[in-house]
Design an enzyme around this catalytic site. Sequence first.
Site, mmCIF file in Angstrom:
data_model
loop_
_atom_site.group_PDB
_atom_site.id
_atom_site.type_symbol
_atom_site.label_atom_id
_atom_site.label_comp_id
_atom_site.label_asym_id
_atom_site.label_seq_id
_atom_site.Cartn_x
_atom_site.Cartn_y
_atom_site.Cartn_z
ATOM 1 N N GLU A 76 0.464 -0.834 -0.215
ATOM 2 C CA GLU A 76 -0.301 -0.233 -0.002
ATOM 3 C C GLU A 76 1.217 1.379 0.204
ATOM 4 O O GLU A 76 0.810 2.053 0.911
ATOM 5 C CB GLU A 76 -1.003 0.005 0.826
ATOM 6 C CG GLU A 76 -2.408 -0.964 1.232
ATOM 7 C CD GLU A 76 -3.484 -0.913 2.015
ATOM 8 O OE1 GLU A 76 -3.476 0.845 2.277
ATOM 9 O OE2 GLU A 76 -4.019 -1.674 2.253
ATOM 10 N N ASN A 119 -3.691 -11.317 3.505
ATOM 11 C CA ASN A 119 -4.407 -10.730 4.037
ATOM 12 C C ASN A 119 -5.293 -12.561 3.508
ATOM 13 O O ASN A 119 -6.411 -12.493 3.895
ATOM 14 C CB ASN A 119 -5.902 -10.330 2.501
ATOM 15 C CG ASN A 119 -5.807 -9.191 2.649
ATOM 16 O OD1 ASN A 119 -6.240 -7.989 3.899
ATOM 17 N ND2 ASN A 119 -5.576 -8.247 1.046
ATOM 18 N N ASP A 166 1.432 -8.426 2.836
ATOM 19 C CA ASP A 166 0.194 -8.400 2.997
ATOM 20 C C ASP A 166 -0.502 -9.392 2.438
ATOM 21 O O ASP A 166 -0.927 -9.483 1.162
ATOM 22 C CB ASP A 166 -0.233 -7.109 3.452
ATOM 23 C CG ASP A 166 -1.796 -7.177 3.838
ATOM 24 O OD1 ASP A 166 -2.014 -8.349 3.897
ATOM 25 O OD2 ASP A 166 -2.572 -5.897 3.729
#
Length: 600
Positions: free
Chosen positions: A328, A486, A484
Amino acid sequence: MFLPAVSVYLRFARNITRNSKRITMETNKLYIRNLENTDDINIKFRYVNKELNVDRDFSFCRKKYEPVFKLLTRIQNNVEKEIDKCVNKRSKRRSTAEQISKTLPEIKIEIYQDECNISSNETTLAELLQNNFSGVKLLVIDQIFDIVLNQPWVDLLQLPKCMLAGCLIYPNKFQIQFAAPEHCSGMWFKSTQLEAISTKWEKCGEGLTYQVAQEDVGHYMKLAVTPRNKEGISGPMAEDISKCVVQALPDELPFQIRHQHTVNLLSEPSSIRVVTYNILADLYADSDYSRQTLFPYCPPQSLQIDYRKQLLIRELTGYNADLICLQEVDQKIFDVDLKNVLEMPPHNFYGMMAPKGICSEGVSVFFRRSRFDLLSSHVLHLGKNIPSLSIFEPLWNKIKANEQLAERICNRSTTLQICLLKVKETDKYVLVANTHLYFHPDADHIRLLQIGFALTYIEHIHKEAVKEHNITDPKNIGLIFCGDFNSVPECGIYKLMTEQFVDKHSIDWSSNLEEAVVDVELAQPFKMFSACGTPKFTNFTTLFSGCLDYIFCQQDRFELLQCVPLPTDEQLTAHTAIPSMYFPSDHIALIADLKFNAIS
């Protein structure tokens, strides 16, 4: 007519964004810029007449093929208006106005080439430009201007909206032309006053960055930049003043406690400190939805990127890492903040960014140049490449018949970033992978397929690396896969990474019944372990909390020296959840010290 030599600046440039910066132009100097890829010419000069109380910067944008006399008419009109305005301000009584009007100079605007007046002919700016304005001078009333070509220039200079004691500050926006940042000089000043006529600025630092001290709290900051090129030629100084004062940093931040475990760089050549961190893109933090729904517990000012990025930079630099994998990452944060800080001394990283398709955020890898040499790098956009790469055919052929599933996975912008690093002073290689998998709650099957395709591609790159670099002992190359994901540890991704196999009965395959994956098993060749284990939280908000982030490492290549302890439950809940004024992201950084296993 003899004209004394005074300088004028002429520059070829790109379009300029206007901002609050102040350019200190020398009087009797004119700046002309032929805008790149356009027919426009920008002209700027400063006219000062103390008797009339005139001190004004004039700016014009004209077409380069129009006659010079049209430019002169425009200059004359603007100068007349400014003089009239200044005179009217001084004329409080009619008698004063009459007296001033009698002493007003003739508004004469003329241009000369080799001492010949060409003000009234059809000569164009383009024609003068062909000869680099050689011998051309401009007369404005009683002042003469020379032209200097392509002078170093500051197009854009803007300080951040938030400044914190103990953090590093630098221009939010800094654009220069005909100059290089490494040759520019900067001076920092501070003052407790801003509007007062008697404001005194105290010099407090030099360079384009400044480490804000505790004693700067309550002060406005000013940065003055002199642009300079490699030949040592300087342009006009530009300055910008902060719109806010320096604020005190919150009391002991949780990451400062974590820094106690990373005070020094690792010294052994075979040891590597790895950080993975989802830093929360400004794209997702700065919106009404994030303020009202995702993070309503976080004060809006703590969600602002100018606040968060100062904490992020301080946190990252304090880990003294060798390898940093981020998710991100806004493109603008990568370009302006991360690269400008991490790639400069004393850190000396090298950074690579991989945007998620057309999205303005993505993943990035930074490695310390004193520790590694970059041998190759690869970026794979998993969605659009799944049907087209031959190495994906075996798995793709098993799922493509389900049109809804195929469309959904191929429309994802998920990105896989890979780089091959050679550890300096050793015969070791590190294959680094970094990703941020699809987030949706009903998409365990999509994520599991994504990691399956990702590992297939990583295996392909691994084999190519061994062959291309003649790595005769496979134990000399180790895989580190950060990101990440998720995915919580109970799901199939963790099982695939650590046990190397997921069977066709995995519950993940049925996370969306309309897209259910049937009769598919996954296997991968890398025996991995999670360097930081399975912490209770790596993401902590009021809507969700759990372990989503990992540093996966090859178990038969690396041993774990330490995993930096994570924040406590009390720290995470002190302000309901994160992000907060103490935590710049909704995720928690993972930090692990690894060491290559000794070859027996």
